[in-house]
Motif scaffolding. Sequence first.
Motif, PDB file in Angstrom:
ATOM      1  N   ARG A  12       4.201   5.476  14.338  1.00 35.79           N
ATOM      2  CA  ARG A  12       4.171   4.615  13.155  1.00 35.79           C
ATOM      3  C   ARG A  12       4.724   5.301  11.914  1.00 35.79           C
ATOM      4  O   ARG A  12       5.371   4.652  11.094  1.00 35.79           O
ATOM      5  CB  ARG A  12       2.738   4.124  12.913  1.00 35.79           C
ATOM      6  N   TYR A 143      -4.472   7.765   4.583  1.00 35.24           N
ATOM      7  CA  TYR A 143      -3.670   6.550   4.709  1.00 35.24           C
ATOM      8  C   TYR A 143      -4.481   5.347   4.247  1.00 35.24           C
ATOM      9  O   TYR A 143      -5.647   5.187   4.628  1.00 35.24           O
ATOM     10  CB  TYR A 143      -3.263   6.319   6.168  1.00 35.24           C
ATOM     11  N   GLU A 145      -4.037   2.564   5.378  1.00 35.75           N
ATOM     12  CA  GLU A 145      -4.277   1.832   6.625  1.00 35.75           C
ATOM     13  C   GLU A 145      -5.573   2.260   7.319  1.00 35.75           C
ATOM     14  O   GLU A 145      -6.127   1.485   8.110  1.00 35.75           O
ATOM     15  CB  GLU A 145      -3.086   2.016   7.576  1.00 35.75           C
ATOM     16  N   ASN A 146      -6.052   3.477   7.025  1.00 39.66           N
ATOM     17  CA  ASN A 146      -7.336   3.889   7.593  1.00 39.66           C
ATOM     18  C   ASN A 146      -8.441   2.924   7.181  1.00 39.66           C
ATOM     19  O   ASN A 146      -9.436   2.762   7.902  1.00 39.66           O
ATOM     20  CB  ASN A 146      -7.705   5.304   7.135  1.00 39.66           C
ATOM     21  N   HIS A 147      -8.272   2.330   6.009  1.00 39.44           N
ATOM     22  CA  HIS A 147      -9.257   1.375   5.509  1.00 39.44           C
ATOM     23  C   HIS A 147      -8.846  -0.074   5.768  1.00 39.44           C
ATOM     24  O   HIS A 147      -9.658  -0.894   6.214  1.00 39.44           O
ATOM     25  CB  HIS A 147      -9.467   1.586   4.010  1.00 39.44           C
ATOM     26  N   THR A 148      -7.588  -0.408   5.507  1.00 35.28           N
ATOM     27  CA  THR A 148      -7.199  -1.814   5.613  1.00 35.28           C
ATOM     28  C   THR A 148      -7.194  -2.313   7.056  1.00 35.28           C
ATOM     29  O   THR A 148      -7.381  -3.506   7.296  1.00 35.28           O
ATOM     30  CB  THR A 148      -5.824  -2.048   4.977  1.00 35.28           C
ATOM     31  N   GLU A 149      -7.001  -1.413   8.016  1.00 37.58           N
ATOM     32  CA  GLU A 149      -7.044  -1.850   9.406  1.00 37.58           C
ATOM     33  C   GLU A 149      -8.463  -2.226   9.841  1.00 37.58           C
ATOM     34  O   GLU A 149      -8.650  -2.842  10.888  1.00 37.58           O
ATOM     35  CB  GLU A 149      -6.466  -0.768  10.317  1.00 37.58           C
ATOM     36  N   SER A 173       0.170   4.375   1.436  1.00 36.12           N
ATOM     37  CA  SER A 173       0.556   3.737   2.694  1.00 36.12           C
ATOM     38  C   SER A 173       1.436   4.661   3.529  1.00 36.12           C
ATOM     39  O   SER A 173       2.021   5.612   3.017  1.00 36.12           O
ATOM     40  CB  SER A 173       1.306   2.437   2.420  1.00 36.12           C
ATOM     41  N   ARG A 174       1.527   4.362   4.812  1.00 36.49           N
ATOM     42  CA  ARG A 174       2.454   5.121   5.663  1.00 36.49           C
ATOM     43  C   ARG A 174       3.876   5.036   5.124  1.00 36.49           C
ATOM     44  O   ARG A 174       4.620   6.012   5.171  1.00 36.49           O
ATOM     45  CB  ARG A 174       2.407   4.593   7.098  1.00 36.49           C
ATOM     46  N   THR A 274       1.704   2.604  -3.287  1.00 36.83           N
ATOM     47  CA  THR A 274       1.153   1.279  -3.032  1.00 36.83           C
ATOM     48  C   THR A 274      -0.278   1.195  -3.563  1.00 36.83           C
ATOM     49  O   THR A 274      -1.106   2.071  -3.290  1.00 36.83           O
ATOM     50  CB  THR A 274       1.144   0.989  -1.527  1.00 36.83           C
ATOM     51  N   ALA A 279      -2.396  -3.362  -0.750  1.00 30.06           N
ATOM     52  CA  ALA A 279      -2.559  -3.046   0.669  1.00 30.06           C
ATOM     53  C   ALA A 279      -3.564  -3.992   1.316  1.00 30.06           C
ATOM     54  O   ALA A 279      -3.375  -4.435   2.457  1.00 30.06           O
ATOM     55  CB  ALA A 279      -3.010  -1.605   0.831  1.00 30.06           C
ATOM     56  N   ALA A 283      -2.858  -6.643   4.346  1.00 31.30           N
ATOM     57  CA  ALA A 283      -3.658  -6.656   5.562  1.00 31.30           C
ATOM     58  C   ALA A 283      -4.263  -8.031   5.799  1.00 31.30           C
ATOM     59  O   ALA A 283      -4.344  -8.499   6.939  1.00 31.30           O
ATOM     60  CB  ALA A 283      -4.764  -5.608   5.466  1.00 31.30           C
TER      61      ALA A 283
END
Length: 285
Positions: A12, A143, A145-149, A173-174, A274, A279, A283
Amino acid sequence: MTTFAVTAASGRLGRLVVEALLERGVAPGDVVAVVRTPGKVADLAERGVRVRRGDYSEPGTLREALDGVDRLLLVSGDTPGQRVAQHANVVEAARAAGVQRVAYTSILRADTSGNPLVPDHRATEEALAASGIPTTLLRNGWYLENHTEALGQYLAAGEVVGSAHDGRVSAASRADYAAAAAAALLADDEGNRVHELGGPGFTLGELAATVSEVTGTPVAYRDLTTAEHVAHLRGLGLDEGTAGFVAALDASLAAGDLHTDRDDLQRLTGRPATALADAVRAARA
């Protein structure tokens, strides 16, 4: 012409770095995507990117993959406990191939942090220093994404559960970290460079408040002690070791290990990181 290589280019982060290099005007033929399974990036090959097989655990493949490469991004492996040996294989292959600069995706404050992820990164930084290859350390923060996922989980439970107290985390963000990596590879630096990378800081309480504001669903932050957090995670089905590791990550957040006030990320990318709210909106969409 300069030849750039990106390891783990089917992952990713690695794939986003390849895309960022191309967006910045690097010719596809000057980019080498190093992957364990070339078929996963067949589309990059069709666009002219040179795809080569390289496995962190197979040194012979790495030496061939890095032949003729000038600048390399070593994307850290995803298996704690194996990464030190795997990364050492890449560093040795880069040295043997005559790579002129290696950039490495490390972790924020790797030289001082007590984060449980740090030892592998610190050992890799030391291996790079010993190699004599000019190095750019990209010490990435958390990241987003560690939270938004986990957004669906937050909304279903009505809460974010953790033990980070009021510790602030500098997340991006990534895509932000990928843009920074591409910029670092393109920079005509001399000597060694260290970039402490992260976006605007927030607490887990502020994360919960942002999720509530963006989604319209009330979400609270439930702050626990480390022991309570481990027990909570065990109740969700995690084994003792994994639960302890996750709680240790939050303890690191509480200690400020993943927070930075430096603007290295914005300076490298030329734009703000971001925002957390953006974010969460992405998501949710």
